[in-house]
Structures are given as C-alpha cells and as structure tokens.
Design a protein around this motif. Structure first.
Motif, mmCIF file in Angstrom:
data_model
loop_
_atom_site.group_PDB
_atom_site.id
_atom_site.type_symbol
_atom_site.label_atom_id
_atom_site.label_comp_id
_atom_site.label_asym_id
_atom_site.label_seq_id
_atom_site.Cartn_x
_atom_site.Cartn_y
_atom_site.Cartn_z
ATOM 1 N N HIS A 136 0.840 -1.203 0.000
ATOM 2 C CA HIS A 136 0.000 0.000 0.000
ATOM 3 C C HIS A 136 0.873 1.251 0.000
ATOM 4 N N ARG A 137 1.937 1.232 0.760
ATOM 5 C CA ARG A 137 2.855 2.379 0.812
ATOM 6 C C ARG A 137 3.561 2.582 -0.523
ATOM 7 N N ALA A 176 1.688 6.142 -7.396
ATOM 8 C CA ALA A 176 0.470 6.636 -8.037
ATOM 9 C C ALA A 176 0.560 8.078 -8.546
ATOM 10 N N ARG A 183 -3.212 0.589 -10.730
ATOM 11 C CA ARG A 183 -2.572 -0.270 -9.736
ATOM 12 C C ARG A 183 -2.556 -1.721 -10.205
ATOM 13 N N TRP A 229 2.422 1.812 -3.437
ATOM 14 C CA TRP A 229 1.457 2.375 -4.369
ATOM 15 C C TRP A 229 1.233 3.854 -4.088
ATOM 16 N N GLU A 230 1.187 4.250 -2.830
ATOM 17 C CA GLU A 230 1.022 5.668 -2.485
ATOM 18 C C GLU A 230 2.151 6.511 -3.069
ATOM 19 N N LEU A 231 3.354 5.958 -3.118
ATOM 20 C CA LEU A 231 4.498 6.679 -3.669
ATOM 21 C C LEU A 231 4.476 6.714 -5.195
#
Length: 63
Positions: free
Chosen positions: A15-16, A22, A38, A18-20
């Motif tokens: 999840h982290r 996206a 994603r 992907w946050e970086l």
C-alpha cells in the motif's frame, strides 16, 4: 482486487509503495478506457519479480 482483507499478495506493490508511485503515473484525458493503474503496475511488478513471460501473467492483472 489487491486488497484481500488488508493483505497484499507477495509479488505486488505494498500500500505504501502504491502511495508513492500513483502520483507519478500520467493521466490520459482521451483515448481508450484504461485498466486500473494499480492493477497494471502490480502485473509489471509480478512479472519482473517472477521472471514469467507476459502471456503467462495471471488474469487478475488485466489484458
């Protein structure tokens, strides 16, 4: 698709991660409808980590 009760599959972005990633993916305003970013990114990560061929990717990563 990716979120299985809060779990992330072994060969997918966290999840982290992907946050970086996206915010760095450009958004197309026109053209063909896109598959979820994603989902596609996880397919690329899965392929690079496992070394399988593109045609052998699991269907969950899209066409």
């Amino acid at each position: 698709m990716v979120d299985h009760g809060g779990l992330v599959r072994r060969h997918e972005l966290t999840h982290r991660g992907w946050e970086l990633l996206a915010p760095l993916i450009p958004r197309a305003a026109t053209g063909r409808p896109r598959v979820e970013d994603r989902r596609v990114s996880n397919g690329m990560v899965h392929r690079s980590r496992t070394g399988i061929s593109w045609c052998d990717l699991p269907e969950r990563y899209g066409p």
